[in-house]
Design a protein around this motif. Structure first.
Motif, PDB file in Angstrom:
ATOM      1  N   ASP A  46       8.379  -5.221   0.517  1.00 52.83           N
ATOM      2  CA  ASP A  46       7.290  -5.333  -0.452  1.00 52.83           C
ATOM      3  C   ASP A  46       6.895  -3.957  -0.997  1.00 52.83           C
ATOM      4  O   ASP A  46       6.438  -3.841  -2.120  1.00 52.83           O
ATOM      5  N   GLU A  47       7.092  -2.923  -0.170  1.00 52.17           N
ATOM      6  CA  GLU A  47       6.695  -1.569  -0.592  1.00 52.17           C
ATOM      7  C   GLU A  47       7.859  -0.781  -1.180  1.00 52.17           C
ATOM      8  O   GLU A  47       7.679   0.348  -1.625  1.00 52.17           O
ATOM      9  N   ASN A  48       9.053  -1.340  -1.121  1.00 53.66           N
ATOM     10  CA  ASN A  48      10.252  -0.615  -1.552  1.00 53.66           C
ATOM     11  C   ASN A  48      10.533  -0.926  -3.036  1.00 53.66           C
ATOM     12  O   ASN A  48      10.828  -2.067  -3.399  1.00 53.66           O
ATOM     13  N   ASP A  49      10.470   0.106  -3.890  1.00 49.46           N
ATOM     14  CA  ASP A  49      10.626  -0.112  -5.338  1.00 49.46           C
ATOM     15  C   ASP A  49      11.993  -0.671  -5.710  1.00 49.46           C
ATOM     16  O   ASP A  49      12.153  -1.304  -6.751  1.00 49.46           O
ATOM     17  N   GLN A  50      12.999  -0.386  -4.873  1.00 52.60           N
ATOM     18  CA  GLN A  50      14.341  -0.894  -5.186  1.00 52.60           C
ATOM     19  C   GLN A  50      14.405  -2.431  -5.084  1.00 52.60           C
ATOM     20  O   GLN A  50      15.121  -3.087  -5.839  1.00 52.60           O
TER      21      GLN A  50
END
Ligand code: CAA
Length: 259
Positions: A46-50
């Motif tokens: 959820d926090e990973n932009d990828q």
């Protein structure tokens, strides 16, 4: 990302974050460690932009055959209360990115509840959903009576919960529990394709659409409309709205960045 989990496998492929339930010898029975592993990875994704879409599936011949009966057979009510047994399930309901489930074989009890927490579901033709808790002298505890009823209405929910009867893929499709049935051999391929389509959409649109649709399940039409409206306004402060509308006017494909 920590890749070593006891009860799941996790990886990132392109824009997709994949979680594979991995206790095939017990048909991916969901113990507390598995729920904790799932949430730890989902919150990372959820926090990973990828990562734009989360895909959830099961190893072996089941999605998941329910909560781990061996783990809870000797528990009493106070054990559950003190442990706050379902706290990780509450975290699951707060994941912002879309979750797409791929169900083959059994999705029973807690496995069905996990499937019902997904935003979209693809199922193989051999998929079987159900709440057999009644046969064990208990009932669903991770949202089954609530989410199933909100989805299919009281009549079928009562029937399925009272009898523990399994719901085949065709019935699941007919009652709106799943989005699509696909042949078992191509379940993952089709799920990744579907997830890829969602992953190419403007991420903030997807995020606020998810939030708004989930809100609709819980609140009055008027309250839901107010909520939707604010989210609609909010999207006009994103770069992707400018990009999406410019691309339309310039007759080219939009390149969304999630900002
Ligand atoms: N918990 C623990 N172990 C489980 C399990 C579960 N929910 N489901 C399957 N297993 C284990 C079996 O004990 C068996 O282990 P062994 O090989 O060591 O004996 C292994 O997985 C394979 O299962 P079966 O031999 O039973 O396979 P089958 O094809 O004959 O039957 C099945 C499959 C119909 C799914 C059957 O395993 C079954 O009925 N499982 C239990 C389903 C159930 O009751 N789920 C609800 C759990 S309660 C719950 O989920 C509460 C909640 O809301 C949170």
């Amino acid at each position: 990302m920590n890749n070593h989990y006891e009860c799941i496998e996790a990886s990132i492929t392109g824009k997709l974050g994949l979680i594979n339930l991995n206790r095939p010898k017990v048909l991916n029975a969901i113990n507390r460690q598995m729920v904790s592993d799932i949430l730890s990875v989902m919150e990372d994704f959820d926090e990973n932009d990828q990562v734009r879409v989360i895909v959830l599936c099961g190893n072996g011949r089941a999605f998941a055959a329910g909560a781990d009966i061996d783990e809870m057979a000797a528990d009493d009510a106070i054990d559950f209360e003190l442990r706050n047994q379902f706290k990780d399930w509450d975290r699951l309901a707060r994941i912002k990115k879309p979750i797409i489930g791929a169900v083959q074989g059994f999705a029973l009890g807690g496995g069905f509840e996990l499937a019902l927490c997904c935003d979209l579901l693809l199922a193989a033709d051999d998929a079987e959903f159900g709440f057999p808790e009644v046969n064990l002298g208990v009932m669903p505890g991770a949202g089954g009576t609530q989410r199933l009823t909100k989805l299919v209405g009281k009549t079928k929910a009562m029937e399925w919960l009272f009898t523990g009867k399994r719901i085949g893929a065709l019935d699941a499709l007919q009652f709106g529990i799943i989005n699509r049935i696909v042949a078992k051999e191509v379940l993952m391929e089709e799920t990744l394709k579907f997830a890829g389509e969602v992953a190419n959409q403007a991420p903030l649109s997807i995020r606020l659409i998810k939030e708004s649709v989930l809100k609709a399940v819980d609140v009055s039409l008027d309250e839901g409309m107010q909520f939707e409206r604010k989210n609609f306004y909010l999207l006009f402060s994103t770069e992707d709205q400018k990009e999406g509308m410019s691309a339309f006017q310039e007759k080219r494909k939009a390149n969304f960045k999630g900002k």
